[in-house]
Write an enzyme that holds these catalytic residues in place. Structure first.
Site, PDB file in Angstrom:
ATOM      1  N   HIS A   1       0.804  -1.213   0.000  1.00 56.53           N
ATOM      2  CA  HIS A   1       0.000   0.000   0.000  1.00 56.53           C
ATOM      3  C   HIS A   1       0.843   1.273   0.000  1.00 56.53           C
ATOM      4  CE1 HIS A   1      -3.750   1.833  -0.155  1.00 56.53           C
ATOM      5  NE2 HIS A   1      -4.282   1.536   1.020  1.00 56.53           N
TER       6      HIS A   1
ATOM      7  N   ASP B   1      -1.978   2.162  -4.789  1.00 57.95           N
ATOM      8  CA  ASP B   1      -3.215   2.659  -4.176  1.00 57.95           C
ATOM      9  C   ASP B   1      -4.326   1.626  -4.323  1.00 57.95           C
ATOM     10  OD1 ASP B   1      -1.987   5.052  -3.503  1.00 57.95           O
ATOM     11  OD2 ASP B   1      -2.552   6.016  -5.395  1.00 57.95           O
TER      12      ASP B   1
END
Length: 410
Positions: free
Chosen positions: A378, A382
């Site tokens: 992450h 995204d």
């Protein structure tokens, strides 16, 4: 008489040390030239160390699980018939007087010398397989070099039927405990998983995919395949879908050096295939999937999986992946949370296919459904990009003709 010092060999690629994972001999054992003495593991592969001479083991310089530096003394062999030349990369001859440990006399070897070695000769993978099956290697006849027990010997022994274990009239209470030192591949796996879990903030995205049409196509292709073509599983189709989706979302086919803060996007798609072996989890790499069709992917997949299971996979085939697929086959469960193969930024988890009722707008119909459970780093991927990537794969898998069309276009 002379004494030969076997040093930790230099296995190349900048490796400065290796972990000792198996001894096949002990002090006092007679050995023949080319008999395997020990197995050591680097970050990339397990390497077996053979004896360059006939002789008798005098001394072992490390314990299982120890990390030994390249060129450090590993063991000593008393050599019959005088001191000769030794390979510079793995051994060094020294006078017998330098030996400070007690040694036994040794006569010229005779044809049954390997039978004097109490520990059966077998690779670490074979020993683990025997342990998990509850078998004694002394009961199995080895057909490999110098009587070494191979995976084929194990399979033949099991096929003939291993001796059944007797059961007592009443189950006895068990109080034993066993402490197992984490060594070899299992320690490598633990270290890599700890690194990935502690340094990568994972986001896992699960999507349900209708694979009914793909399974019909796969069945027809398997029925029509030629003798030289491999049997297709769902994975080669998934690889092709990955290639297409990566072209539109190149950020997931990347590695991240978080210490330097550098993301490297790769144009080549080198797919790591998480493979369970008797020795533990390994990840052989199918290179340049973007240049292969479904049949070629299937051929390479079968070859790599077999090499990983038999311990013959090459060191260079265990490195360089840019994205990984993990699948437990029929044991795949409904949902998994796969851990990313550091330093990659994405891993695609395949769950098992199940027949489920699906509403088509008018009625429920039976469809073959499968979940993809995929994790992303992450820090650099995204949630929107991760979802877009998986949705593209979903569209390709649910309409498999698109895979063939896209392959022809590229």
């Amino acid at each position: 008489m002379g004494e030969l010092v076997i040093e930790m060999p230099d296995v190349g690629e900048g490796v400065a040390e290796a972990e000792l994972v198996e001894w096949f001999v002990k002090p006092g054992d007679p050995v023949l030239e080319d008999m395997v003495l020990a197995a050591v593991m680097t970050d990339k592969a397990t390497v077996e160390i053979p004896s360059p001479v006939n002789g008798t083991i005098l001394w072992l310089g490390a314990e299982i699980g120890d990390k030994v530096a390249v060129k450090a003394p590993l063991l000593r062999i008393e050599v019959a018939g005088g001191v000769g030349e030794a390979p510079e990369t793995s051994a060094q001859m020294v006078p017998a007087a330098a030996n400070v440990e007690a040694s036994s006399s040794y006569a010229e070897p005779h044809p049954a010398i390997h039978e004097q070695v109490q520990k059966p000769l077998a690779s670490p993978a074979v020993r683990l397989q025997a342990k998990e099956a509850g078998l004694d290697l002394h009961d199995i006849r080895g057909t490999g070099p110098l009587g070494a027990i191979t995976h084929e010997d194990m399979e033949l022994y099991l096929a003939k039927g291993a001796p059944a274990r007797s059961k007592s009239a009443e189950p006895a209470r068990k109080t034993e405990v066993e402490e197992i030192r984490l060594t070899g591949l299992r320690r490598r796996i633990a270290e890599k998983m700890t690194l990935a879990a502690s340094r990568i903030p994972h986001i896992t995205y699960v999507e349900e995919i209708d694979v009914t049409d793909l399974e019909d196509l796969r069945s027809r292709m398997n029925e029509d395949r030629t003798p030289d073509q491999p049997k297709l599983t769902i994975l080669p189709f998934l690889m092709q879908a990955l290639v297409i989706a990566i072209a539109e979302q190149p950020g997931v086919n990347a590695t991240f050096n978080d210490e330097a803060g550098i993301i490297t996007r790769h144009s080549a798609v080198h797919i790591g295939i998480a493979t369970q072996t008797p020795a533990g989890l390994t990840v052989p790499v199918l290179r340049n999937a973007e240049a292969r069709d479904v049949w070629d992917c299937a051929t390479q997949l079968n070859r790599l999986a077999e090499a990983a299971r038999t311990g013959t996979v090459l060191r260079e085939e265990l490195t360089g992946s840019t994205i990984t697929i993990t699948s437990l086959g029929a044991l795949g469960g409904v949902v998994t949370t796969p851990i990313i193969n550091h330093p990659e930024v994405a891993i695609i988890g395949v769950n098992k296919i199940m027949m489920r009722p699906v509403w088509d707008g008018n009625r429920f119909i039976p469809r073959k459904m499968m979940n993809l459970s995929s994790s992303f780093d992450h820090r650099v991927v995204d949630g929107w990009d991760a979802a877009t990537f998986i949705q593209r794969i979903k569209a390709l898998i649910e309409t498999p003709s698109l895979i063939s069309i896209e392959y022809v276009v590229r």
